[in-house]
Design a protein around this motif. Structure first.
Motif, PDB file in Angstrom:
ATOM      1  N   LYS A 288     -14.335  58.344  48.383  1.00 37.22           N
ATOM      2  CA  LYS A 288     -13.313  57.304  48.177  1.00 37.22           C
ATOM      3  C   LYS A 288     -13.319  56.261  49.290  1.00 37.22           C
ATOM      4  N   LYS A 289     -14.470  56.038  49.929  1.00 38.88           N
ATOM      5  CA  LYS A 289     -14.566  55.083  51.029  1.00 38.88           C
ATOM      6  C   LYS A 289     -15.503  53.941  50.660  1.00 38.88           C
ATOM      7  N   ASN A 290     -15.166  52.743  51.145  1.00 37.71           N
ATOM      8  CA  ASN A 290     -16.080  51.624  50.996  1.00 37.71           C
ATOM      9  C   ASN A 290     -17.299  51.899  51.867  1.00 37.71           C
ATOM     10  N   THR A 291     -18.474  51.732  51.274  1.00 36.68           N
ATOM     11  CA  THR A 291     -19.696  52.239  51.887  1.00 36.68           C
ATOM     12  C   THR A 291     -20.822  51.217  51.807  1.00 36.68           C
ATOM     13  N   LEU A 292     -21.630  51.157  52.867  1.00 39.36           N
ATOM     14  CA  LEU A 292     -22.887  50.412  52.860  1.00 39.36           C
ATOM     15  C   LEU A 292     -24.025  51.421  52.861  1.00 39.36           C
ATOM     16  N   VAL A 293     -25.001  51.214  51.964  1.00 39.48           N
ATOM     17  CA  VAL A 293     -26.205  52.036  51.926  1.00 39.48           C
ATOM     18  C   VAL A 293     -27.396  51.093  52.042  1.00 39.48           C
ATOM     19  N   VAL A 294     -28.260  51.353  53.027  1.00 39.92           N
ATOM     20  CA  VAL A 294     -29.473  50.560  53.215  1.00 39.92           C
ATOM     21  C   VAL A 294     -30.664  51.437  52.858  1.00 39.92           C
ATOM     22  N   GLY A 295     -31.472  50.961  51.913  1.00 45.66           N
ATOM     23  CA  GLY A 295     -32.622  51.723  51.448  1.00 45.66           C
ATOM     24  C   GLY A 295     -33.893  50.906  51.471  1.00 45.66           C
ATOM     25  N   HIS A 296     -34.778  51.200  50.522  1.00 35.88           N
ATOM     26  CA  HIS A 296     -36.110  50.606  50.463  1.00 35.88           C
ATOM     27  C   HIS A 296     -36.378  50.053  49.066  1.00 35.88           C
ATOM     28  N   SER A 297     -37.388  49.181  48.955  1.00 42.21           N
ATOM     29  CA  SER A 297     -37.696  48.556  47.664  1.00 42.21           C
ATOM     30  C   SER A 297     -38.035  49.594  46.596  1.00 42.21           C
ATOM     31  N   ASN A 298     -38.632  50.695  46.998  1.00 46.27           N
ATOM     32  CA  ASN A 298     -39.033  51.701  46.008  1.00 46.27           C
ATOM     33  C   ASN A 298     -37.966  52.771  45.771  1.00 46.27           C
TER      34      ASN A 298
ATOM     35  N   LYS B 297     -14.726  43.620  54.210  1.00 49.68           N
ATOM     36  CA  LYS B 297     -14.734  44.502  53.032  1.00 49.68           C
ATOM     37  C   LYS B 297     -14.247  45.915  53.327  1.00 49.68           C
ATOM     38  N   LYS B 298     -13.732  46.135  54.507  1.00 51.03           N
ATOM     39  CA  LYS B 298     -13.173  47.437  54.896  1.00 51.03           C
ATOM     40  C   LYS B 298     -14.192  48.569  54.743  1.00 51.03           C
ATOM     41  N   ILE B 299     -15.389  48.323  55.248  1.00 50.25           N
ATOM     42  CA  ILE B 299     -16.435  49.345  55.231  1.00 50.25           C
ATOM     43  C   ILE B 299     -15.966  50.525  56.080  1.00 50.25           C
ATOM     44  N   GLN B 300     -16.099  51.731  55.542  1.00 50.48           N
ATOM     45  CA  GLN B 300     -15.655  52.943  56.228  1.00 50.48           C
ATOM     46  C   GLN B 300     -16.789  53.909  56.533  1.00 50.48           C
ATOM     47  N   GLN B 301     -17.937  53.706  55.899  1.00 45.09           N
ATOM     48  CA  GLN B 301     -19.095  54.544  56.206  1.00 45.09           C
ATOM     49  C   GLN B 301     -20.363  53.746  55.929  1.00 45.09           C
ATOM     50  N   ILE B 302     -21.385  54.014  56.741  1.00 57.49           N
ATOM     51  CA  ILE B 302     -22.655  53.299  56.668  1.00 57.49           C
ATOM     52  C   ILE B 302     -23.773  54.334  56.645  1.00 57.49           C
ATOM     53  N   PHE B 303     -24.681  54.183  55.666  1.00 55.39           N
ATOM     54  CA  PHE B 303     -25.809  55.097  55.531  1.00 55.39           C
ATOM     55  C   PHE B 303     -27.115  54.324  55.537  1.00 55.39           C
ATOM     56  N   SER B 304     -28.121  54.930  56.110  1.00 53.68           N
ATOM     57  CA  SER B 304     -29.448  54.342  56.192  1.00 53.68           C
ATOM     58  C   SER B 304     -30.466  55.473  56.236  1.00 53.68           C
ATOM     59  N   THR B 305     -31.678  55.183  55.799  1.00 55.18           N
ATOM     60  CA  THR B 305     -32.747  56.127  56.084  1.00 55.18           C
ATOM     61  C   THR B 305     -33.056  56.002  57.573  1.00 55.18           C
TER      62      THR B 305
ATOM     63  N   THR C 146     -32.901  63.180  48.241  1.00 58.84           N
ATOM     64  CA  THR C 146     -31.627  63.823  47.890  1.00 58.84           C
ATOM     65  C   THR C 146     -30.613  62.812  47.364  1.00 58.84           C
ATOM     66  N   THR C 147     -31.086  61.735  46.731  1.00 60.38           N
ATOM     67  CA  THR C 147     -30.172  60.643  46.376  1.00 60.38           C
ATOM     68  C   THR C 147     -29.088  61.039  45.388  1.00 60.38           C
ATOM     69  N   THR C 148     -29.390  61.882  44.411  1.00 56.90           N
ATOM     70  CA  THR C 148     -28.355  62.231  43.430  1.00 56.90           C
ATOM     71  C   THR C 148     -27.184  62.925  44.110  1.00 56.90           C
ATOM     72  N   ASN C 149     -27.428  63.929  44.908  1.00 57.51           N
ATOM     73  CA  ASN C 149     -26.349  64.614  45.618  1.00 57.51           C
ATOM     74  C   ASN C 149     -25.695  63.706  46.651  1.00 57.51           C
ATOM     75  N   PHE C 150     -26.496  62.873  47.280  1.00 57.58           N
ATOM     76  CA  PHE C 150     -25.982  61.921  48.262  1.00 57.58           C
ATOM     77  C   PHE C 150     -24.974  60.970  47.619  1.00 57.58           C
ATOM     78  N   TYR C 151     -25.313  60.416  46.458  1.00 54.33           N
ATOM     79  CA  TYR C 151     -24.394  59.489  45.803  1.00 54.33           C
ATOM     80  C   TYR C 151     -23.153  60.181  45.265  1.00 54.33           C
TER      81      TYR C 151
ATOM     82  N   ARG D 145     -21.712  62.567  46.752  1.00 56.56           N
ATOM     83  CA  ARG D 145     -20.902  62.687  47.966  1.00 56.56           C
ATOM     84  C   ARG D 145     -20.185  61.372  48.284  1.00 56.56           C
ATOM     85  N   ILE D 146     -20.890  60.255  48.137  1.00 51.08           N
ATOM     86  CA  ILE D 146     -20.264  58.950  48.384  1.00 51.08           C
ATOM     87  C   ILE D 146     -19.155  58.695  47.370  1.00 51.08           C
ATOM     88  N   PHE D 147     -19.406  58.994  46.095  1.00 47.60           N
ATOM     89  CA  PHE D 147     -18.386  58.811  45.066  1.00 47.60           C
ATOM     90  C   PHE D 147     -17.130  59.604  45.416  1.00 47.60           C
ATOM     91  N   LEU D 148     -17.299  60.835  45.839  1.00 51.46           N
ATOM     92  CA  LEU D 148     -16.157  61.685  46.156  1.00 51.46           C
ATOM     93  C   LEU D 148     -15.421  61.235  47.415  1.00 51.46           C
TER      94      LEU D 148
END
Length: 178
Positions: free
Chosen positions: A103-113, A56-64, A91-96, A98-101
């Motif tokens: 232009k990279k395919n991205t994986l984000v790993v978070g939590h159920s809540n 999937k051409k992942i270019q950035q990976i984010f995790s807590t 900081t999820t609103t600003n974080f997302y 940043r991801i939108f801007l």
């Protein structure tokens, strides 16, 4: 001179697409209590995520910065040689944005809540309204199209909900009840 103006015009009005893959961490153990690791089943799910994303051409990976989220992201990070970057849930609103801007395919790993809260902050509402404590197989795919003009940037996002890996216990229980 005309070529320069034409190139500037083309560059000023572009459309770029990227994809954001959002998952909850895989199955966690109970130890250590304050920051558990993945179980064997969780490690298998993390491997399934790598298999799903490896082309999937992942270019950035984010995790807590927790064991379970990092261990979920590690297989695709190791496969792509892309380091895991950490984010904070508060900081999820600003974080997302940043991801939108990016232009990279991205994986984000978070939590159920937090996963659904992240989607809500982007005004993306799907069929999944909650993620139970024993539900680990949700995959949220956000297709982002970015339109760039000389003075404006606009986004169009589409949410696709899916599953990955073996069905979670929650899904198995739902199928038995049917």
């Amino acid at each position: 001179m005309k070529i320069f103006v034409l190139l500037f015009f083309v560059a000023s009005f572009c459309a770029c697409t990227s994809t954001i893959y959002i998952v909850r961490h895989a199955e966690k153990s109970t130890e250590p209590k304050n920051d558990p690791h993945l179980t064997l089943q969780g490690e298998q799910r993390a491997a399934a995520l790598k298999t799903l994303l490896q082309d999937k051409k992942i270019q950035q990976i984010f995790s807590t910065n927790t064991n379970r989220t990092k261990e979920t992201a590690n297989p695709i990070s190791d496969f792509t040689s892309i380091p895991i970057e950490f984010y904070n849930n508060d900081t999820t609103t600003n974080f997302y944005k940043r991801i939108f801007l990016s232009k990279k395919n991205t994986l984000v790993v978070g939590h159920s809540n937090t996963v659904l809260r992240m989607l809500d902050s982007l005004h993306l509402h799907g069929n999944v309204k909650s993620i139970s404590d024993n539900e680990y197989d949700n995959l949220f795919i956000v297709k982002v199209k970015k339109y760039c003009g000389t003075c404006k940037i606009a986004f169009k996002a589409k949410l696709i909900e899916g599953k990955y890996g073996i069905p979670s216990l929650m899904d198995s229980a739902k199928n038995i009840m049917k």
